[in-house]
Each structure stands twice: as structure tokens, then as C-alpha cells.
Design a protein around this motif. Structure first.
Motif, short mmCIF file in Angstrom:
data_model
loop_
_atom_site.label_atom_id
_atom_site.label_comp_id
_atom_site.label_asym_id
_atom_site.label_seq_id
_atom_site.Cartn_x
_atom_site.Cartn_y
_atom_site.Cartn_z
N SER A 66 0.67 -1.20 0.00
CA SER A 66 0.12 0.19 0.01
C SER A 66 0.85 1.22 0.13
CB SER A 66 -0.88 -0.03 1.26
OG SER A 66 -1.40 1.27 1.57
N ARG A 67 2.05 1.03 0.83
CA ARG A 67 2.82 2.56 1.05
C ARG A 67 3.54 2.58 -0.42
NH1 ARG A 67 5.48 2.48 6.78
NH2 ARG A 67 3.48 2.70 7.99
N ILE A 68 3.98 1.66 -0.99
CA ILE A 68 4.83 1.67 -2.31
C ILE A 68 3.82 2.60 -3.21
CG2 ILE A 68 5.73 0.52 -4.22
CD1 ILE A 68 6.89 -1.62 -2.34
N LYS A 69 2.55 1.85 -3.42
CA LYS A 69 1.92 2.37 -4.49
C LYS A 69 1.26 3.90 -4.26
CE LYS A 69 0.53 0.52 -7.73
NZ LYS A 69 1.38 0.47 -9.22
N ALA A 70 1.10 4.06 -2.73
CA ALA A 70 0.43 5.47 -2.43
C ALA A 70 1.60 6.50 -2.81
CB ALA A 70 -0.14 5.31 -0.98
N ARG A 71 3.00 6.12 -1.99
CA ARG A 71 3.92 6.83 -2.38
C ARG A 71 4.19 7.17 -3.84
NH1 ARG A 71 7.58 8.37 1.64
NH2 ARG A 71 9.27 8.60 0.50
N GLY A 72 4.22 6.25 -4.56
CA GLY A 72 4.16 6.52 -6.02
C GLY A 72 3.43 7.34 -6.60
N GLU A 96 7.62 5.84 4.01
CA GLU A 96 8.35 5.18 3.13
C GLU A 96 7.81 3.66 3.59
OE1 GLU A 96 12.55 4.93 1.28
OE2 GLU A 96 12.15 6.49 2.46
N ALA A 97 7.70 2.75 2.30
CA ALA A 97 7.47 1.39 2.82
C ALA A 97 8.63 0.61 3.39
CB ALA A 97 7.24 0.61 1.53
#
Ligand code: SF4
Lengths: 476, 220
Positions: A55-61, B27-28
């Protein structure tokens, strides 16, 4: 083609519900997909941690989307990939057509690509005298039968082997009816391998496009994706612009989430990473690779912090398998490229609430989808937001076609309701009237539809307020 | 072919909208499944590869050549395509020169345009690998000019050589150890079994487009 039609969903859903064969096929398939998913994600804590990462990878992206796309473009070009931008699906189709024409190409073999469905690519090519052939087995089956896919991962989920055997016998000359899946497979293999060998262009989707390295990642089990991207002399990859990720390191967790959620696998048979066309000295691979980056409304969706979450989607399809509505009616009833929960939050944003708005009412808001979504999209929250937008005054909403449900009668009723709750006298009068008139309400209109499968509610003689006043509250 | 203005318009909309106030997203965390000991890695690799119907043979040193000769003979595979000037190709040529074998060795020497029709008729292809990953078992392939991409895809039987010392715990670990981002060739891939589909009633079936059989020699 998805034509703007209104109030078709209820009718299509009723028809699907009455189709017992369809219900059996769907029940069996979605249930086993759910079980398989659970077998991979058997540790709830680890699964939660992984979903948080995804979720974080895509949201930050999404917060750095334009920069990532520019970086992707630059890297791809450096690797020898030609990059094209398309604002609309029509434009994307034209780009592919012009690539085909530049090569005098007639036949394109296709790996599975939801963006190509969104573009109605096959119909477009047919109109322009080109042959577009689906090679994913499920897509191949339904293309034979001239149907759209009914699931984003398992396109022929609604068919059983008898129906497929019949399609083969009817549509492939010289084929006898059989229920033997080995024979069906061998038939498809024979036909498709011949197409790979002779196709002019290979088309594919993209699961992840890595900005840092200019790598296009393709997830698949069958090997048809590798065939389409390697055998023909030209490869065209289609991607929605939200598919970009920043680094190669972000790929493994997303890949695991995708495999586990989509088919309950830890890993697919092939994970294909394409960094460019054939280099000098190499003996195979396409001589040209093109990447078409499609917008089709996505850049607009980004403007709203809540609605943009739909762009996190990795198209795993697990929300379909867990949806109490989808699992009973299947994909065709939605009459849209993306069915099920993801379709409910994506289609109206793509095509407008006024054309696809009825989809946001095809949900019980049970929350099953968001509990399993690998990138944690709060799907029901988005559905509620879109339902609200359906009633907003024109110009007050952000989704195209908002306010399509706004009507005078409902507005008056709700206004009346408000007064009945804020003016004591009116409240008293309403309760009294309902206590008497409520019993003799005629069974017509909405009440008739409501009571067809439910018993008519009976209004109590005394309101809750009166009862508490008389009897007090016990166990306080 | 694409309008230059399409790019400008898309990007300017994105620049305008990407910054829209969204809740801060931290950050992930880095995802890396816990490391396994070498012995565990190998066992898990074998177990999981076999679970999806790959055949894995554990062999010592160059013993795979003789094992392969036997296997080709019992399965009556008429032709075997391979890449010249690789350690695998050298050993094969030596062995075939020393003792004749009913299977025809066919080196891939031409561009696909000339070789395509022949390739589609060949019974088996053999490739080396860059190793494997254990945690979700798969082999790592970086095709080269000697061993092109289609050698592992078009022939119905794919034979692969994996060195036990090159089995990594997980995909993230392999990315790092192999310096994948910098060094990977135009096409790199993971292969976890023979080509398969479950598109008919979710019944798992093998060999839909690519190899129906995947044979792995795990070299210890
Ligand atoms: S919304 Fe979530 S669960 Fe549904 S397809 Fe997209 S990623 Fe999968």
C-alpha cells in the motif's frame, strides 16, 4: 462496447441470478480462488505487514507520479524502447495502428492486457482490417465465442468445460466435441503456436514498470506473454500510467502480493523483465519495443486525495472473488471492462457517473474487498463517496457526471424528513400519522418492489421515545 | 506517432494534481524474507520446484551429462538445441564427440529469423541459469547471445542447469547479490515450472504454450 445505458444492471443481475449453471460455475471457481489465496497468506501478521508495504509503495508512487514517469521514459529511451503517450483510448489505439502500418503488419498476437480491454482494442483493429488474436487460454476461449472477459484474472471463469468443449467444436473447424481438458488444451496449443510463429506484432500489458532501470515486468503462468513479447519482430507494451514504480527493490513485495491475491501462488511460472529490444549480437527478441503510456482520465483522478486511491490497484482480482455480489452474478452483469468492487470505483471515474453510476449501488458495503485488497484500497469508503457524488449539485462534485441521481422528489422528501426531526410538533404529527396510515399503505411503487422479497414493515402504535418515557430504561 | 502535446498535457495535469494534499505516506519497509542456511535453501528449492511438476535431479559435478544422455534416450527426444561456447555446450559437444547418441545436438547459431521454423520443430532445449531462489522456488535466467531467450521457451522440453551454490534465499536477495538493476541483460526472468494454465474450471494443466516438461539438474 460499453454503451451508456441506464438501469441495466438490475436487470442483468436478475438474469444472472436465475442462471443456475452460471451460479454453479462461479461459486466453485471463486471459492477455490479464495481458499488458495488463504493457503499462501496463511500468517495473518506477515500478510498484514506485506499489505502495508504494498500500500505504501503504491501510495507514495502516486505522490511522485509525474517524476517517475519522466524517469521511466528517459530510461526506456536509453534502453532503446520507444515511448508514446496517449490521452485517450482512441489515441492509444491509433498509436498501435500506426506502428502496425509502419511495418505493413496484418496480425497481432496479444498477451493478457486489461488496458487493451479498456481500449476495446480488438474491435478497433477489426474495424481497421487487422487481426488481433488473444493468446491467453481464457481470453482465447471467450474471443472464439465473441464475449468480453467476465473476470480480470480468469476471463472464462463463467464457463465450465462442457461449454468450452462446445465452443471449440462450434468455432474451430474440424474439431469434435470433447470434455477432455487435455484435448482442448492440445487444440489451443496447436493453433496458438502457429500464430506466434507467423504474427507480425506482439502486444502485452505491463504489471510493473520500473523507473530506475526502464524495465517492463510481466507476470504470467502460461508463457503466452513471453511468446508475444519475444517471437514477433515488434513488441508493443500497453500500460496505464499508474503502473510505474520507482525502484527494482519495490517489485518483489508487489509481485508476491499480486501472485498470492490473484491465484493463490507464491510465484507464477514466468516473471518476465524486459529492458529493451534485441541488442547487437543477440539472436532473438523483438527488433523494436514500443511502450504506450495511457492516461484515459487517470491524471484527473489524481487530483482528489481520496478518489486517487483507485490508482493503487494492481489488478489482482481478489476483490471480485470475495464480493458477495460478484460471486453470485459474475462479471458480465456489470456491463463494464472492470467488474466487481474495483469496477465500481474505477468505471464511473473513467466513464462518468452519469454512464456508469449505477455500479456504485451494486454493493452491500460489507467491506470484504478492502479486507483482502493487497494494496489496502478502502473500496467501500470510495463507493460511499461516489454515492454521495451521485446526488451532489452540478459543479459541486469532482467526478464527471456527478449529480446524476439528484431529483426533486427525493430532495423534498429529505427536506421533510429534516423538519420532522427538528420541529417537535411535526415530529409528533408524523409519528401519529404513520402509526395509523402506515398500516394501510398501499402496496405500489417502491414499496411493492421492496416487499416482493421482504415482509412489509409494521409501524408500532407507540414510538420508542414514548415507550422510554413510560417505562424508563432498564439495566441502566 | 504520438502527439507531443499529449505528453505535455498529461504531465502538466499530473504535476498539478500529484501534489494534491494526500495524507502523508511513510516510506515502505524493505521486504526481505528471513535468510535460510545453504542446506535449507537447497531442500526448499527442490521441494517447491517438484511441487509444481518440475523434475529435479541432484547430481555431482559433471555427472549431469551422463544423466542427461540416459534421459534423452528413454524419452526418445530426437533433437536437443543448445548454445555454443558455454560451459554447458562445451561439455555436451565433448560427450557427443566421444560417444555417439541417437539425439541430434543442434547448436543455435543463426538469428531467429533464419532459425525460427527449425526451432519450432525441435524436441528439447538446454540452458544454463544464473541460479535460483528458494523461498518461492524459481530459476533465474539471463539469456545471452549464446543462449537466446527462446531456447527456454519454444521447445516442449526445457532442461536447465542450476548450481546449488547459486541458490539464494529470496527474490530480493537475488536482486541484490546479482546487482540486477545494473547488470541484467535486455531480458531477464524467473521460471518456476513448466508452462501452465488453470483457465478451464481452474484445473491445473501443463504445457499450454511453452514447455510441457521442465527438467532441472541441480549441480552440487
Ligand atoms: S482493488 Fe485491490 S483487490 Fe481489487 S483488483 Fe485492485 S488491487 Fe486487487
Amino acid at each position: 462496447m460499453d454503451k451508456p445505458k441506464k438501469a441495466t444492471f438490475a436487470r442483468a443481475a436478475a438474469r444472472a441470478l436465475a442462471d443456475t449453471q452460471l451460479r454453479d460455475n462461479l461459486r466453485f471457481a471463486t471459492q477455490s480462488l479464495r481458499q488458495k489465496r488463504l493457503a499462501v497468506f496463511d500468517d495473518p501478521e506477515a500478510t498484514e505487514a506485506l499489505r502495508e508495504i504494498g500500500s505504501r509503495i503504491k501510495a507514495r508512487g502516486l505522490t511522485r507520479l509525474p517524476r517517475l514517469l519522466e524517469q521511466l521514459e528517459a530510461r526506456c529511451q536509453k534502453n532503446g524502447i520507444m515511448v508514446h503517450w496517449a490521452e485517450t483510448t482512441e489515441e492509444a489505439n491509433r498509436i498501435v495502428l500506426s506502428i502496425m502500418e509502419a511495418h505493413g503488419a496484418r496480425k497481432v498476437v496479444k498477451g493478457k492486457s486489461m488496458v487493451s480491454e479498456e481500449m476495446h482494442f480488438n474491435a478497433f483493429m477489426k474495424d481497421h482490417g487487422k487481426e488481433a488474436l488473444e493468446t491467453d487460454l481464457g481470453e482465447f476461449i471467450i474471443q472464439l465465442n465473441n464475449e468480453p472477459p467476465s473476470h480480470i484474472i480468469v476471463p472464462a471463469i463463467h464457463k465450465n468445460r462442457k461449454q468450452i468443449g462446445k465452443i471449440f467444436a462450434d468455432k474451430i473447424p474440424g474439431t469434435d466435441y470433447t470434455e477432455d481438458t487435455d484435448i482442448l488444451l492440445a487444440t489451443a496449443r496447436r493453433i496458438l503456436r502457429e500464430h506466434y510463429r507467423t504474427a507480425d506484432i506482439g502486444l502485452s500489458g505491463v504489471n510493473f514498470a520500473v523507473a530506475e532501470t526502464g524495465t517492463l515486468c510481466l507476470v504470467e503462468n502460461e508463457g503466452n506473454g513471453r511468446m508475444c513479447t519475444t517471437v514477433p519482430p515488434v513488441h508493443v507494451a500497453l500500460m496505464g500510467l499508474e503502473k510505474v514504480v520507482e525502484t527494482l527493490d519495490e517489485v518483489p513485495p508487489l509481485y508476491r502480493l499480486l501472485c498470492g491475491s490473484a491465484t493463490g501462488q507464491r510465484i507464477t511460472t514466468y516473471f518476465n523483465m524486459i529492458k529493451g529490444p534485441r541488442q547487437k549480437g543477440e539472436k532473438d527478441g523483438p527488433k523494436e519495443v514500443h511502450l504506450v503510456i495511457l492516461d484515459n482520465g487517470r491524471s484527473r483522478m489524481l487530483a482528489d486525495p481520496q478518489l486517487r486511491q483507485v490508482l493503487q490497484c494492481i489488478r489482482c482480482g481478489t476483490c471480485l472473488n470475495h464480493c458477495p455480489v460478484y460471486t453470485r452474478i459474475g462479471g458480465h452483469a456489470y456491463n463494464s471492462t472492470y467488474p466487481g468492487p474495483i469496477g465500481e470505483i474505477l468505471m464511473p471515474q473513467l466513464e462518468g457517473l452519469d454512464t456508469k453510476g449505477e455500479l456504485v449501488f451494486a454493493s452491500s458495503l460489507c467491506n470484504a474487498c478492502s479486507e483482502v485488497c493487497p494494496v489496502k484500497i478502502p473500496i467501500p469508503e470510495l463507493i460511499r463517496r461516489m454515492r454521495n457524488e451521485s446526488y451532489l449539485k452540478r459543479g459541486k462534485g469532482v467526478i464527471p457526471g456527478h449529480g446524476f441521481k439528484r431529483n426533486a422528489v427525493e430532495r423534498v422528501v429529505w427536506k421533510g424528513w429534516r423538519y420532522s426531526q427538528t420541529i417537535p410538533m411535526l415530529n409528533w404529527a408524523m409519528l401519529k400519522t404513520l402509526a395509523i396510515a402506515g398500516r394501510i399503505l398501499p402496496n405500489v411503487g417502491p414499496l411493492k418492489a421492496w416487499t416482493r422479497v421482504r415482509t412489509k414493515p409494521v409501524f408500532a402504535k407507540e414510538s420508542l421515545k414514548q415507550l422510554t418515557r413510560q417505562e424508563g430504561i432498564r439495566h441502566e | 506517432m504520438s502527439r507531443p502535446s499529449a505528453r505535455t498535457q498529461i504531465l502538466s495535469r499530473l504535476y498539478k494534481n500529484a501534489g494534491a494534499i494526500a495524507p502523508y505516506t511513510p516510506e515502505a519497509a524493505h521486504w526481505s524474507p528471513p535468510a535460510l542456511s545453504p542446506a535449507k535453501r537447497i531442500n526448499r528449492f527442490v521441494e517447491l520446484m517438484e511441487a509444481v511438476r518440475s523434475e529435479v535431479y541432484r547430481v555431482k559435478g559433471n555427472a549431469w551429462v551422463d544423466a542427461l544422455r540416459k534421459l534423452l534416450q528413454t524419452r526418445e527426444l530426437a533433437t536437443l538445441a543448445y548454445g555454443k561456447k558455454t560451459w554447458c555446450g562445451d561439455l555436451l559437444e565433448k560427450s557427443w564427440a566421444a560417444k555417439p547418441h541417437p539425439t541430434n545436438l543442434i547448436p543455435w547459431t543463426q538469428d531467429i529469423e533464419e532459425f525460427r521454423d527449425e526451432l519450432f520443430g525441435i524436441s528439447a532445449g538446454i540452458t544454463t541459469t544464473m541460479g535460483g531462489i528458494a523461498e518461492a522456488a524459481a530459476m533465474i535466467l539471463w539469456p545471452t547471445p549464446e543462449e537466446p531467450r527462446l531456447l527456454s521457451l519454444v521447445p516442449p522440453v526445457h532442461i536447465a542447469l542450476v548450481k546449488a551454490s547459486e541458490i539464494y534465499t529470496s527474490f530480493p536477495e537475488a536482486l541484490k547479490k546479482l546487482d540486477w538493476a545494473k547488470k541484467a541483460p535486455t531480458n531477464s526472468l524467473l521460471i518456476s515450472g513448466p508452462s501452465k494454465t488453470a483457465d478451464i474450471e481452474l484445473i491445473l494443466q501443463f504445457g499450454v504454450h511453452g514447455p510441457t516438461d521442465l527438467i532441472v539438474f541441480l549441480i552440487e
